[in-house]
Design a protein around this motif. Structure first.
Motif, mmCIF file in Angstrom:
data_model
loop_
_atom_site.group_PDB
_atom_site.id
_atom_site.type_symbol
_atom_site.label_atom_id
_atom_site.label_comp_id
_atom_site.label_asym_id
_atom_site.label_seq_id
_atom_site.Cartn_x
_atom_site.Cartn_y
_atom_site.Cartn_z
ATOM 1 N N LYS A 126 -3.800 2.604 -7.219
ATOM 2 C CA LYS A 126 -2.743 1.706 -6.782
ATOM 3 C C LYS A 126 -3.144 0.882 -5.573
ATOM 4 O O LYS A 126 -2.645 -0.215 -5.375
ATOM 5 N N LEU A 127 -4.018 1.438 -4.730
ATOM 6 C CA LEU A 127 -4.274 0.787 -3.451
ATOM 7 C C LEU A 127 -5.535 -0.056 -3.449
ATOM 8 O O LEU A 127 -6.502 0.252 -4.123
ATOM 9 N N HIS A 128 -5.483 -1.115 -2.674
ATOM 10 C CA HIS A 128 -6.582 -2.041 -2.426
ATOM 11 C C HIS A 128 -6.900 -2.885 -3.653
ATOM 12 O O HIS A 128 -6.706 -4.077 -3.640
ATOM 13 N N ARG A 142 -6.777 -3.162 -8.056
ATOM 14 C CA ARG A 142 -6.366 -2.666 -9.382
ATOM 15 C C ARG A 142 -7.019 -3.547 -10.432
ATOM 16 O O ARG A 142 -7.170 -4.735 -10.224
ATOM 17 N N ILE A 169 4.298 0.117 -4.985
ATOM 18 C CA ILE A 169 3.199 1.087 -5.026
ATOM 19 C C ILE A 169 3.619 2.295 -5.867
ATOM 20 O O ILE A 169 2.835 2.813 -6.639
ATOM 21 N N ASP A 182 1.595 8.253 -4.446
ATOM 22 C CA ASP A 182 0.581 7.203 -4.511
ATOM 23 C C ASP A 182 -0.029 6.922 -3.147
ATOM 24 O O ASP A 182 -1.112 6.339 -3.056
ATOM 25 N N PRO A 206 -4.289 8.862 -1.232
ATOM 26 C CA PRO A 206 -4.727 7.921 -0.199
ATOM 27 C C PRO A 206 -3.815 7.970 1.036
ATOM 28 O O PRO A 206 -2.605 8.151 0.914
ATOM 29 N N LEU A 246 -9.207 -0.379 3.903
ATOM 30 C CA LEU A 246 -8.734 -0.686 2.548
ATOM 31 C C LEU A 246 -7.235 -0.878 2.483
ATOM 32 O O LEU A 246 -6.483 -0.251 3.205
ATOM 33 N N HIS A 247 -6.834 -1.738 1.562
ATOM 34 C CA HIS A 247 -5.443 -2.053 1.239
ATOM 35 C C HIS A 247 -4.752 -2.824 2.362
ATOM 36 O O HIS A 247 -4.395 -3.958 2.168
ATOM 37 N N ALA A 248 -4.518 -2.177 3.500
ATOM 38 C CA ALA A 248 -3.791 -2.848 4.576
ATOM 39 C C ALA A 248 -4.483 -2.619 5.900
ATOM 40 O O ALA A 248 -4.917 -1.515 6.199
ATOM 41 N N THR A 288 3.376 -3.090 -1.155
ATOM 42 C CA THR A 288 3.257 -3.425 -2.570
ATOM 43 C C THR A 288 1.790 -3.367 -2.991
ATOM 44 O O THR A 288 0.889 -3.391 -2.157
ATOM 45 N N THR A 289 1.574 -3.279 -4.287
ATOM 46 C CA THR A 289 0.256 -3.470 -4.858
ATOM 47 C C THR A 289 0.404 -4.592 -5.880
ATOM 48 O O THR A 289 1.350 -5.395 -5.765
ATOM 49 N N TYR A 290 -0.469 -4.702 -6.847
ATOM 50 C CA TYR A 290 -0.314 -5.763 -7.834
ATOM 51 C C TYR A 290 -0.673 -5.256 -9.218
ATOM 52 O O TYR A 290 -1.272 -4.195 -9.376
ATOM 53 N N TYR A 315 -2.030 -7.072 -13.126
ATOM 54 C CA TYR A 315 -2.360 -8.276 -13.886
ATOM 55 C C TYR A 315 -1.456 -8.333 -15.105
ATOM 56 O O TYR A 315 -1.383 -7.367 -15.878
#
Lengths: 418, 418
Positions: A391-393, A395, B117, B200, B221, B392-394, B404-406, B408
Motif C-alpha cells: 500500500k505504501l510508497h 503500488r 490506505i 496497512d 510498515p 518512503l511514502h511520506a 492516502t495511497t493510489y 491504477y
C-alpha cells in the motif's frame, strides 16, 4: 573480516556513494550508463564464459530446467541487457523535478522536489540480467545499489557487476555506487536487510519463499509482491465476444507470470450461456478448469475447486471458475482471496464498472481489458524495477519515479514563527 | 478471549469497516465528522471527569509534571479537539482525486487515483487529544483507525473514543471504523503491530523509546520520526541581522519541540564577528551554549561540546555551536549528525544555497527561514497526523494526502496483449 563487518563495509561505501550520486547531473548519469552498456558489450565473451560456468555447476547440482532456463544468458537476453541500459539513459530523469509548489501567506515558498531514495538493496534469484537492469534504474535515479543475487548465478553476476563498475567508473561513477555482495553465504541476506542505518529500501525479486524470508528478516522497508492471483469478472452486461477474447488472453498468453488470470468469476445470469463457450475456448488451449458448485453444475466435465484453489497462484494452464450473484459478490471474492495485484471487470454497465473500480482493493483494476497489461513497459514507463502490491510508497508497476522520494525545499526572506 | 484473539478481533473489524468507509461520499464523511464533534462537545463533562481520574491516578503514580501537563485536557485543549474535527470536515477530501492520467497507443486509458490506505494503527502516549485528532484525519481519508493510547490516559481515551463512535454511528460511521484498544496490557502493542494481514500502516507518536520499540516489533510498515536534531547554518554571505533573528526564533520560540534548532553551524569567516553577537542574544534568553574548539576560542565563557552533543536532541534551552570551513563542511556535519528532519541555511549566495538545498539529505530544507515552520498547519495542510523523517511514502509534515495511497484504474475497449 567477519560477515557482519563485510556487509557493514558494503553499506558504508554505498552511503558514501549515494552522497556523490546525488550531485551528478542527468547528463553525467547518462554518460555513465552508456559507458556501462559499452563495457558490458565489450565483455560479452567473458560474461558468456562465466554464465557457462554457472550453467555447468547448476547442471551438476541438478537445478530444475526452469531454473536453468532463467539462468541462461542467451544472445537475445544479453542484447536486452545492453539495450536496457541505453534505453534507461534515454528516459527523462525524475530527480530534481517539481511535484508541487505553493506560497504561504507569510511569503514562504514551499517546493516539493523529487530526490533519490538513497541506498537500495536488490535481492534476487537466478536471472543474471537483473544485475544490469537494477543497476541501470538505480543509477539513473541517483540511488546507490547493493545487489545480492542467487548462489546459482554468482559467476555471471560477478562478471556483469565488474563490467558495470569498471565501465561506469571511467566516466565518473562513484566507487560503491554499484556493489555486488561477493559472498554466497546465506546469512549475508539477513545482515544486509538489517542494515537499517545504511539501506533505505530493499526490493526482493523472485519466488514467494524468498520474498517472505526477506520481509520477515528485514529492519528496513521492503517493497514487494508475494504473488499475483488475478481475477477477471464477467458481468451480466458483458459483451460475450470481448469477454472470451480477454479471458483467453489473460489466462493463456503467458500463464507463468504474475499478471496472468488465475480465477474467472461469472455473473449468474450470464453463466449458463457463457461458461460452455469459455470452457470450449480454454479446453482447446489445454487449460484445466476447476469450478465451484454452480460452475460444475453447468459444466459437467470439469473438476471441483477446493477452498485452496481460490488462493492458489497456479502460474500454469489451470483456471478456477466461480459463479457469483452480482458485482458486489465478485468484489467480495476478490478482496478475500486476491493478492491486490490486477483484477478486471468485463461489462458495459456503468453501475457495475463504478462499483468494481471503487471497491476492488488492488493496485491495478481494469475495465474491458486483459490483466496482462500490468507491466512497466505496457504502462509506458520505459522500464520496471518490479511490481508492488504493497500500500505504501509505490503500488503496481514501479519505474523511475517510484525509485525517488521527495523533500520540501522552503525559501524565505528571514521569516520567523510568531 | 486471549489477548491475541482480542487484538485479532479488533483488526478484523477494522478491515471490514475500511471496506465500508471506502464507499462513503465526501459529503457523508463530513456529516459523520460533524456528528463526532457534536457528541464530543455534548460529553464535555463526562470526558472532563474521566480526565480528572487519569490525572488523580497519575499523581498517585508520581508521573512527571511534564507528563501530567500533556495528560491534562484543559478547556482550551478540549475546544481545540472539537474544532479540529470540524476543521478537518471543511478540508478537501483527497480520496478519489486524480494524480495523473494518460492514454497508451493501444487506446488504454490509465488513471492514477488516490485511494485510502486501509487500516491505520496509531500508538501514542499521554495526550488524550490525539484520540480525536487521529480519528478525524483517518475518517476524512476513509481509513479505519485502531488507536492505542498510553495507560496513563486510558479513562480519557475511552470516554473520547466512545463519544466519537456513538456520535459518528448515528450518521453512518461503520462500527469498527474507530476503535480504541481497551486493554492496557503492554503486550497489546506487539500483537497490534504484528497484525500484518489487517493493518496497512502504523504511526507511533511519542518519545523516541516508544517509537524505537514499535519499529523493532512491527511487521507492518511504520512511518515515524525518532527525533529532530535541526541545524541552522549561517553562511559567510549571510545577512547577520536576519541570521540573529532566525537563530533566536529557531532555538527559543518553543525549545521543547522537534523542529527547534539544536545545533548552530557558522562559517569560519563570519564566526569572529557573528558568534559574540549570537552568544549575547542567546544568553540573554537563558540559552546554554556548548561549542567546538574554534567556537570556544572565540567565546571564552562557554562550555566545550562533547562528541555526544552533536547528536543530542536537547529539547531544552541548550545549543551546540560549531565553526565550519564552508557549506560543504556544514552539509557533511548535518548529514552525519542530523536526524533528516529540518535544516536551514542563512545566506545570500546562490552557490551556497544550491549546494545546501541539493545535498542536505533531510525531509525539509530551508533557506533564510526558521526551522520552526516544519508543521502541517504552517505548511497550509490544515491538519497533521505527524512528521516523517523516513524516506518512503511520506516525508516531512503529513496531512490528508499522506494518509492516502493510489491505485491504477485502466479502461479499455477489449484490448488484449499481443
Amino acid at each position: 573480516m567477519s560477515l557482519h563487518e563485510e556487509i557493514r563495509a558494503v553499506g558504508d561505501a554505498a552511503v558514501a556513494a549515494s552522497r556523490q550520486l546525488a550531485k551528478l547531473t542527468a547528463r553525467r548519469k547518462n554518460v555513465i550508463l552508456e559507458a556501462m552498456a559499452d563495457e558490458l558489450a565489450n565483455r560479452r565473451e567473458e560474461i558468456a564464459e562465466a554464465n557457462r560456468r554457472d550453467l555447468d555447476e547448476g547442471k551438476e547440482r541438478q537445478l530444475s530446467s526452469a531454473m536453468l532456463d532463467r539462468l541462461e544468458l542467451t544472445d537475445k537476453r544479453f542484447d536486452g541487457m545492453v539495450n536496457g541500459l541505453t534505453n534507461v539513459a534515454a528516459l527523462k530523469d525524475p530527480v530534481g523535478s517539481k511535484i508541487s509548489r505553493w506560497i504561504r501567506p507569510n511569503g514562504l515558498e514551499i517546493r516539493k522536489i523529487r530526490v533519490p531514495i538513497g541506498v537500495i538493496g536488490i535481492i534476487y534469484e537466478s536471472r543474471p540480467n537483473v544485475t544490469a537492469d537494477a543497476a541501470g534504474l538505480c543509477i539513473k535515479t541517483s540511488n546507490a545499489v547493493v545487489l545480492r543475487g542467487g548462489k546459482e548465478s554468482i559467476h555471471s553476476n560477478r562478471a556483469i557487476a565488474a563490467a558495470l563498475q569498471e565501465g561506469g567508473q571511467k566516466k565518473g561513477l562513484p566507487p560503491g555506487a554499484v556493489q555486488l555482495i561477493q559472498t554466497t553465504d546465506r546469512d549475508a541476506v539477513r545482515e544486509l536487510v538489517q542494515l537499517d542505518d545504511c539501506l533505505d529500501l530493499v526490493i526482493p525479486r523472485g519466488g514467494e519463499a524468498l520474498i517472505r524470508a526477506v520481509t520477515e528478516m528485514a529492519r528496513v522497508p521492503v517493497i514487494k509482491h508475494y504473488k499475483g492471483i488475478c481475477h477477471t469478472y464477467v458481468d451480466a452486461e458483458a459483451d460475450p465476444e470481448m469477454a472470451l477474447s480477454i479471458c483467453e488472453n489473460a489466462k493463456c498468453q503467458r500463464p507463468g507470470v504474475c499478471n496472468a488470470m488465475e480465477t474467472l468469476l461469472v455473473h449468474k445470469d450470464l453463466a449458463p450461456t457463457f461458461l460452455p463457450r469459455i470452457a470450449e475456448r480454454m479446453q482447446a488451449r489445454g487449460v484445466e478448469l476447476r469450478g465451484d458448485e454452480t460452475a460444475c453444475g453447468i459444466l459437467s466435465d470439469i473438476a471441483a475447486a477446493s477452498e485452496e484453489d481460490w488462493s492458489e497462484e497456479y502460474l500454469d494452464m489451470i483456471l478456477s471458475v466461480a459463479v457469483v450473484d452480482d458485482v458486489e459478490a465478485a468484489v467480495a471474492h476478490i478482496n478475500r482471496y486476491g493478492s491486490s495485484h490486477s483484477d478486471a471487470i468485463i461489462t458495459n454497465s456503468d453501475a457495475a464498472r463504478k462499483t468494481f473500480l471503487a471497491e476492488v482493493d488492488s493496485s491495478t483494476v481494469y475495465v474491458n481489458a486483459s490483466t496482462r497489461f500490468t507491466d512497466g513497459g505496457e504502462f509506458g514507463m520505459g522500464a520496471e524495477i518490479g511490481i508492488s502490491t504493497d500500500k505504501l510508497h509505490a503500488r503496481g508497476p514501479m519505474g523511475l519515479e517510484e525509485l525517488t522520494t521527495y523533500k520540501y525545499v522552503i525559501t524565505g526572506k528571514g521569516q520567523i514563527r510568531e
